[in-house]
Motif scaffolding. Structure first.
Motif, mmCIF file in Angstrom:
data_model
loop_
_atom_site.group_PDB
_atom_site.id
_atom_site.type_symbol
_atom_site.label_atom_id
_atom_site.label_comp_id
_atom_site.label_asym_id
_atom_site.label_seq_id
_atom_site.Cartn_x
_atom_site.Cartn_y
_atom_site.Cartn_z
ATOM 1 N N MET A 1 0.848 -1.195 0.000
ATOM 2 C CA MET A 1 0.000 0.000 0.000
ATOM 3 C C MET A 1 0.883 1.244 0.000
ATOM 4 O O MET A 1 1.913 1.273 0.666
ATOM 5 N N HIS A 2 0.487 2.249 -0.788
ATOM 6 C CA HIS A 2 1.343 3.425 -0.891
ATOM 7 C C HIS A 2 0.514 4.687 -0.674
ATOM 8 O O HIS A 2 -0.607 4.813 -1.154
ATOM 9 N N PHE A 3 1.046 5.636 0.058
ATOM 10 C CA PHE A 3 0.331 6.903 0.281
ATOM 11 C C PHE A 3 1.170 8.050 -0.245
ATOM 12 O O PHE A 3 2.385 8.065 -0.052
ATOM 13 N N ASP A 4 0.472 8.996 -0.902
ATOM 14 C CA ASP A 4 1.211 10.122 -1.469
ATOM 15 C C ASP A 4 1.596 11.136 -0.413
ATOM 16 O O ASP A 4 2.598 11.814 -0.530
ATOM 17 N N SER A 5 0.761 11.253 0.589
ATOM 18 C CA SER A 5 1.085 12.243 1.614
ATOM 19 C C SER A 5 0.664 11.724 2.982
ATOM 20 O O SER A 5 -0.090 10.751 3.097
ATOM 21 N N LEU A 6 1.145 12.433 3.969
ATOM 22 C CA LEU A 6 0.815 12.074 5.340
ATOM 23 C C LEU A 6 -0.699 12.149 5.563
ATOM 24 O O LEU A 6 -1.299 11.295 6.213
ATOM 25 N N VAL A 7 -1.291 13.197 4.951
ATOM 26 C CA VAL A 7 -2.738 13.368 5.128
ATOM 27 C C VAL A 7 -3.488 12.178 4.524
ATOM 28 O O VAL A 7 -4.435 11.648 5.109
ATOM 29 N N ASP A 8 -3.013 11.705 3.350
ATOM 30 C CA ASP A 8 -3.628 10.506 2.741
ATOM 31 C C ASP A 8 -3.587 9.336 3.718
ATOM 32 O O ASP A 8 -4.560 8.597 3.893
ATOM 33 N N ALA A 9 -2.408 9.163 4.305
ATOM 34 C CA ALA A 9 -2.221 8.037 5.234
ATOM 35 C C ALA A 9 -3.158 8.166 6.424
ATOM 36 O O ALA A 9 -3.795 7.193 6.861
ATOM 37 N N LEU A 10 -3.274 9.397 6.908
ATOM 38 C CA LEU A 10 -4.139 9.607 8.066
ATOM 39 C C LEU A 10 -5.601 9.367 7.707
ATOM 40 O O LEU A 10 -6.367 8.806 8.492
ATOM 41 N N GLU A 11 -5.947 9.788 6.492
ATOM 42 C CA GLU A 11 -7.343 9.575 6.096
ATOM 43 C C GLU A 11 -7.655 8.088 5.972
ATOM 44 O O GLU A 11 -8.741 7.632 6.332
ATOM 45 N N PHE A 12 -6.655 7.367 5.486
ATOM 46 C CA PHE A 12 -6.827 5.909 5.405
ATOM 47 C C PHE A 12 -7.059 5.341 6.818
ATOM 48 O O PHE A 12 -7.957 4.522 7.050
ATOM 49 N N ALA A 13 -6.248 5.837 7.744
ATOM 50 C CA ALA A 13 -6.366 5.342 9.119
ATOM 51 C C ALA A 13 -7.738 5.685 9.704
ATOM 52 O O ALA A 13 -8.384 4.856 10.357
ATOM 53 N N ILE A 14 -8.198 6.897 9.407
ATOM 54 C CA ILE A 14 -9.527 7.294 9.913
ATOM 55 C C ILE A 14 -10.599 6.360 9.365
ATOM 56 O O ILE A 14 -11.482 5.896 10.082
ATOM 57 N N GLU A 15 -10.462 6.060 8.084
ATOM 58 C CA GLU A 15 -11.437 5.167 7.457
ATOM 59 C C GLU A 15 -11.470 3.804 8.159
ATOM 60 O O GLU A 15 -12.519 3.240 8.416
ATOM 61 N N LYS A 16 -10.249 3.314 8.459
ATOM 62 C CA LYS A 16 -10.148 2.009 9.149
ATOM 63 C C LYS A 16 -10.861 2.057 10.499
ATOM 64 O O LYS A 16 -11.580 1.133 10.879
ATOM 65 N N GLU A 17 -10.618 3.142 11.215
ATOM 66 C CA GLU A 17 -11.233 3.260 12.548
ATOM 67 C C GLU A 17 -12.746 3.378 12.407
ATOM 68 O O GLU A 17 -13.499 2.849 13.218
ATOM 69 N N GLU A 18 -13.171 4.118 11.355
ATOM 70 C CA GLU A 18 -14.619 4.260 11.134
ATOM 71 C C GLU A 18 -15.249 2.904 10.841
ATOM 72 O O GLU A 18 -16.314 2.577 11.349
ATOM 73 N N GLU A 19 -14.534 2.135 10.022
ATOM 74 C CA GLU A 19 -15.041 0.800 9.699
ATOM 75 C C GLU A 19 -15.204 -0.031 10.960
ATOM 76 O O GLU A 19 -16.219 -0.703 11.160
ATOM 77 N N ALA A 20 -14.181 0.038 11.813
ATOM 78 C CA ALA A 20 -14.220 -0.750 13.050
ATOM 79 C C ALA A 20 -15.373 -0.283 13.932
ATOM 80 O O ALA A 20 -16.125 -1.097 14.492
ATOM 81 N N GLU A 21 -15.504 1.035 14.011
ATOM 82 C CA GLU A 21 -16.577 1.592 14.853
ATOM 83 C C GLU A 21 -17.941 1.133 14.344
ATOM 84 O O GLU A 21 -18.806 0.677 15.099
#
Ligand SMILES: Cc1cc2nc3c(=O)[nH]c(=O)nc-3n(C[C@H](O)[C@H](O)[C@H](O)COP(=O)(O)OP(=O)(O)OC[C@H]3O[C@@H](n4cnc5c(N)ncnc54)[C@H](O)[C@@H]3O)c2cc1C
Lengths: 150, 496
Positions: A1-21
């Motif tokens: 998996m590759h992210f162009d920016s830190l913000v992209d990576a963070l958004e991915f992480a947020i999505e993961k947490e949202e999915e879990a929630e």
């Protein structure tokens, strides 16, 4: 998996947490027993807390500081997988949650190791440690609730 | 000037209780300890220094007046001694045998600092056994019927206490029990060599003679629900215990030869396995039995397996210091030859071609760094897996309440593990007319706590039935527990 920016990576992480929630919230709705529904609602609330933390990072208010490695008690490693079901009990719910947190930890660790950008690496490492802490909380709860005589 | 009172020299020699020697008792199911002979009991009682501030009483869950009964033994006034105990505890022959005194009254005995704590539990047992030997039971007068009916669900120590207390206050009481006998864990769990069944039967017979009605083989939640019983009864006490065994959720637990402690002990106790070899044991004869866990239940299973002729080992994930079982029972098990494997965790069980367990894979553990709470938790040692031969495994890691009543009684508030939530002081639940107490509320705990909860609930139910709000202390007689238990003074006697 590759992210162009830190913000992209963070958004991915947020999505993961949202999915879990969302997953825990749906599970809570499916439970036949009200006390089990409350337990999964609490799990969902914990994931919401994670999401808030990541959002804080995006907003430039990092609320977590570098952590030493969180010890892995390996409580769930040899336990069999539990499939979520409406008549789950607390023991099964905890096993399920420990395994889910372990998987999230493994994902972030992998992402951290694969990151070339050092800021991103540190960030995923931090997220992995957060998941490890989370898992450890469930492990300790399992240890105390279901392994007192073991 | 007042004369200086002469100080009695401290006697720190805690008197031993005679027991069957280990090499004999490991081949039979008879009770291990014989109890104090009269003279030894009196000598032991005389060691008490009669502290002004009796911290032993403060640490007794039912606050027995310990110094008073000890003094009565020292004076050889045994009838008075047992009367004092029964003001607070109607099952002393049982509690004197199985209460964890080392964590309660004896723990705060002043002499504990010099390792000479008084043997309070053994003296309690002595008095109860003395009374039983007198062979005469005074039947108390039962007051006129109040017109109220109470249902008690479960015939364990909590339910029996409620039934005994309420019938003596003039209510009609019916016990509904799922099994074919009353007594709960006292009959199906704790083995004969620690608690002879005859003692529990005596209590049950006494209650029946008082007029308590009993329906056995009656599963509330299945045969009839709580709500259906409420059409006939004015109040219900739920004391259904914590009979749902936990497994570890590791591979192979569904193989033949892998038992829960409940199943293993129930087969032995209720199907007369303890009369082996007179009765053929309802458990397959195993050669190598591994018992998982370190509590009282695990000790009982391991010692039973030994008596059925097996090599018996305890597999425990932590170290000896953390064993939750009573120290006395650990010592007994060690003397009898139970093998202890500490810091050992089963990972999975392997079966033979017929689906019977034949091996277990274990992993060695070590204690990790102390965590925030200061506790060192066991962590696996990498590469320490071993495979051991076994032909039976007994999983004794703990129990939860059976969910049946919780799931068939709408509006009854439950805790995380499916336990019923009840007020600590009254036993009242979230539903009117329903009380609960014992293991169903606390999770697996102790006999004395279950009895204590039963007593509080009985007071509250009585108050409610007499027009109070359930928070009074017995609306009409104002004397709370003592009236019932005074009258109950014959409960532990032989009903000849
Ligand atoms: C092997 C073993 C050893 C132990 N050793 C000790 C010891 O040394 N010291 C000590 O203090 N404690 C000991 N304990 C714990 C102690 O026995 C329990 O805490 C105590 O018995 C709890 O009492 P209770 O009345 O709440 O429940 P129980 O004794 O469990 O009784 C509950 C009763 O309810 C019945 N029941 C359940 N569901 C229903 C239903 N739906 N309808 C009708 N009836 C129902 C059950 O069949 C049972 O008879 C031990 C427990 C075990 C298993």
């Amino acid at each position: 998996m590759h992210f162009d920016s830190l913000v992209d990576a963070l958004e991915f992480a947020i999505e993961k947490e949202e999915e879990a929630e969302q997953f825990y919230t749906e599970l809570a709705e499916k439970m036949e027993r009200p006390h089990m529904a409350r337990i999964f609602e609490n799990f969902a609330e914990e994931e919401r807390g994670h999401r808030r933390m990541i959002k804080d990072v995006i907003m430039g208010r990092p609320s977590f500081v570098p952590q030493p490695r969180v010890a892995d008690l390996q409580v769930s490693d040899h336990l069999m997988d539990v499939a979520p079901s409406p008549d789950m009990d607390y023991q099964q719910a905890l096993i399920f949650a420990m395994k889910a947190e372990k998987a999230a930890y493994a994902l972030y660790t992998q992402l951290s190791e694969a990151s070339e950008d050092s800021a991103m690496r540190d960030l995923f490492h931090l997220l992995a440690q957060e998941e490890a802490k989370h898992k450890r909380r469930f492990e300790i709860e399992y240890d105390e609730q279901f392994s007192g005589e073991n | 000037m007042a004369e200086k009172k002469e100080k009695k020299p401290l006697d720190l020699n805690r008197r031993q209780m005679p027991k069957q020697p280990p090499e004999v008792r490991k081949y039979n199911f008879n009770e291990v300890a014989f109890g104090y002979p009269e003279d030894v009991a009196v000598e032991e009682a005389k060691r008490c220094i009669m502290c002004k501030k009796a911290r032993c009483v403060q640490n007794c869950p039912v606050e027995i007046d310990i110094p008073a009964f000890i003094q009565a033994v020292a004076d050889r006034n045994f009838a008075e001694g047992i009367r004092i105990i029964k003001q607070k505890n109607c099952l002393p022959a049982i509690c004197g045998r199985v209460c964890p005194q080392e964590d309660q009254c004896e723990k705060t005995c002043t002499l504990v600092k010099k390792e000479g704590q008084l043997a309070i539990g053994r003296l309690e047992r002595f008095l109860a056994d003395w009374e039983a030997r007198q062979g005469h039971v005074e039947m108390p007068d039962i007051p006129e019927w109040t017109g109220k009916n109470v249902a008690v669900v479960g015939g364990g120590p909590a339910g029996l206490t409620v039934a005994g207390d309420l019938i003596l206050r003039g209510h009609r009481v019916t016990i509904f029990e799922a099994l074919h006998r009353l007594g709960g864990v006292l009959v199906y769990g704790i083995p004969e060599f620690r608690l002879p069944k005859e003692i529990v039967n005596r209590e049950v017979e006494y209650l029946k003679r008082l007029g308590v009605e009993v329906h056995t083989d009656f599963v509330v939640g299945k045969t009839r629900t709580i709500d259906s019983l409420l059409e006939e009864y004015d109040a219900i006490f739920v004391g259904s215990g914590a009979g749902l065994p936990w497994f570890m959720n590791i591979p192979g637990e569904n193989l033949n030869g892998v038992y829960s402690a409940n199943e293993y002990l129930t087969r032995l106790n209720l199907m007369k396995g303890y009369l082996f070899p007179t009765y053929h044991t309802p458990i397959k004869a195993h050669r190598r039995v591994a018992v998982i866990g370190g509590g009282n239940v695990a000790m009982d299973c391991a010692r039973s397996a030994l008596r059925l002729g097996a090599e018996s080992r305890i597999i425990y994930r932590r170290s000896r210091e953390e064993l939750p079982a009573r120290f006395e029972e650990v010592e007994n098990a060690e003397e009898e030859g139970v093998i202890f494997d500490f810091l050992t965790l089963p990972l999975r069980y392997i079966g033979d071609e017929n689906g019977w367990v034949k091996e277990m894979v274990i992993q060695k553990m070590e204690l990790g760094e102390p965590d925030d709470s200061g506790r060192r938790r066991p962590v696996p040692i990498e590469g320490s897996e071993e495979t051991w031969p076994v032909d039976a495994v007994v999983c004794a890691i703990g129990n939860s309440p059976n969910p049946l009543i919780g799931t068939t009684t709408p509006g009854l508030k439950l805790g995380k593990k499916g336990n019923i939530e009840a007020d600590e002081e009254t036993g009242m639940t979230s539903r009117e007319k329903i009380w609960a107490g014992g293991d169903i509320v606390t999770g697996a705990a102790t006999v004395i706590l279950a009895m204590g909860a039963g007593r509080k609930a009985a007071n509250s139910i009585h108050d409610y039935l007499m027009g109070g709000n359930g928070h009074g202390n017995g609306a009409d007689d104002g004397s709370g527990a003592n009236t019932a238990s005074d009258a109950n003074a014959g409960a532990d006697q032989n009903t000849t």
